[in-house]
Design an enzyme around this catalytic site. Structure first.
Site, short mmCIF file in Angstrom:
data_model
loop_
_atom_site.label_atom_id
_atom_site.label_comp_id
_atom_site.label_asym_id
_atom_site.label_seq_id
_atom_site.Cartn_x
_atom_site.Cartn_y
_atom_site.Cartn_z
N HIS A 158 53.01 87.40 -16.93
CA HIS A 158 54.39 87.42 -16.42
C HIS A 158 55.29 88.33 -17.27
O HIS A 158 56.01 87.82 -18.14
CB HIS A 158 54.98 86.01 -16.48
CG HIS A 158 54.40 85.06 -15.50
ND1 HIS A 158 54.94 84.84 -14.24
CD2 HIS A 158 53.32 84.26 -15.58
CE1 HIS A 158 54.21 83.94 -13.60
NE2 HIS A 158 53.23 83.57 -14.40
N GLU A 217 58.09 89.43 -16.49
CA GLU A 217 59.49 89.04 -16.24
C GLU A 217 59.95 87.92 -17.16
O GLU A 217 61.14 87.62 -17.21
CB GLU A 217 59.68 88.67 -14.76
CG GLU A 217 59.23 87.30 -14.34
CD GLU A 217 57.70 87.17 -14.17
OE1 GLU A 217 56.96 88.11 -14.52
OE2 GLU A 217 57.27 86.10 -13.71
N CYS A 274 50.76 87.06 -11.20
CA CYS A 274 50.13 85.73 -11.25
C CYS A 274 49.86 85.17 -9.85
O CYS A 274 48.95 85.64 -9.17
CB CYS A 274 50.97 84.81 -12.13
SG CYS A 274 50.00 83.47 -12.81
N1 GLN Z 1 48.32 78.46 -10.96
C1 GLN Z 1 49.15 79.11 -9.98
C2 GLN Z 1 48.37 79.31 -8.66
O1 GLN Z 1 47.18 79.15 -8.62
C3 GLN Z 1 49.67 80.45 -10.48
C4 GLN Z 1 50.56 80.23 -11.68
C5 GLN Z 1 51.61 81.27 -11.87
O2 GLN Z 1 51.99 82.02 -10.98
N2 GLN Z 1 52.14 81.28 -13.07
O3 GLN Z 1 48.98 79.65 -7.71
#
Ligand code: GLN
Length: 225
Positions: A179, A181, A88
């Site tokens: 994710h 995890e 992410c």
């Molecule tokens: N929205 C976050 C970003 O732009 C990422 C979200 C996440 O890691 N769950 O950094």
């Protein structure tokens, strides 16, 4: 489970300990029987086989990388062969093109768009088959996730969804916009350990352990709505 940390030796996977879902990744590595360490100081990266950059907030993580002077350190260790997995926000840091923003590490040729599904309340769970990773369906948790819009010719798509790419890799870098995890499934952690040349102790890593499903973020979303 108490998380115990090992001193860095070849064969260790480090989890970048600046912000975000650090502990959850450490617990998954422990369940897999892979030696792991929290990493934050330049010396912590010596001899790591792999590095996980967890999800969190990419702007915050990028600033902390600068403050801790870790950007160059990560780039150097990547060029000596350390593999990196970004989940992410971690994937956003690894991309070489970020819509409307400056790239950070630029280690994988792909265009990524932050917060592409909407706000935190548009977070959701799903599941999909990722053939390269497991023969079983893998649970997916998307939290204010980005979308990978396109990838370069040296990047393999591991999971394509409707109008975006959710997982991809090149030789040294793995990215997922979801994710693993935060689910009970170890399949992606096992896949990354194998990419790092390590031998996970757990064979059937895709067997989901429901006790490990972390749904606290959903409870928060329900309270806020
Ligand atoms: N929205 C976050 C970003 O732009 C990422 C979200 C996440 O890691 N769950 O950094």
């Amino acid at each position: 489970m108490s998380v115990h940390l090992v001193k860095n030796t070849p064969g260790v996977i480090g989890v970048l300990d600046l912000q975000g879902g650090v502990h959850e990744h450490l617990e998954h590595l422990e369940r897999l029987g892979i030696p792991y360490a929290k990493v934050k100081q330049p010396a912590d990266f010596t001899d790591l086989a792999g590095l996980i950059i967890p999800g969190g907030e990419s702007t915050c993580l990028a600033r902390l990388l600068k403050i801790f002077e870790l950007k160059e350190v990560i780039l150097q260790h990547c060029s000596r062969g350390m593999k990196i997995w970004g989940t992410c926000a971690g994937a956003i840091l690894l991309a070489n093109r970020v819509v409307g923003d400056q790239p950070c590490l630029g280690l994988i040729d792909m265009e990524i768009e932050r917060n592409s599904f909407g706000s935190q309340l548009d977070s959701f769970k799903s599941e999909a088959l990722i053939e390269a990773v497991s023969a079983d369906l893998i649970p997916l948790t998307f939290i204010r996730a980005p979308k990978i819009l396109r990838v370069g010719s040296d990047v393999q798509v591991l999971l394509r969804m409707e109008d975006y790419i959710a997982a991809a890799e090149n030789e040294g870098i793995l990215v997922t916009v979801f994710h693993p995890e935060l689910t009970g499934c170890l399949a992606l952690h096992r896949y990354f350990a194998l990419k790092c040349g390590l031998s996970p102790a757990v064979e059937n890593a895709s067997a989901v352990n429901r006790d490990w499903d972390n749904v606290s973020w959903m409870k928060l979303a329900r309270i806020a709505s």
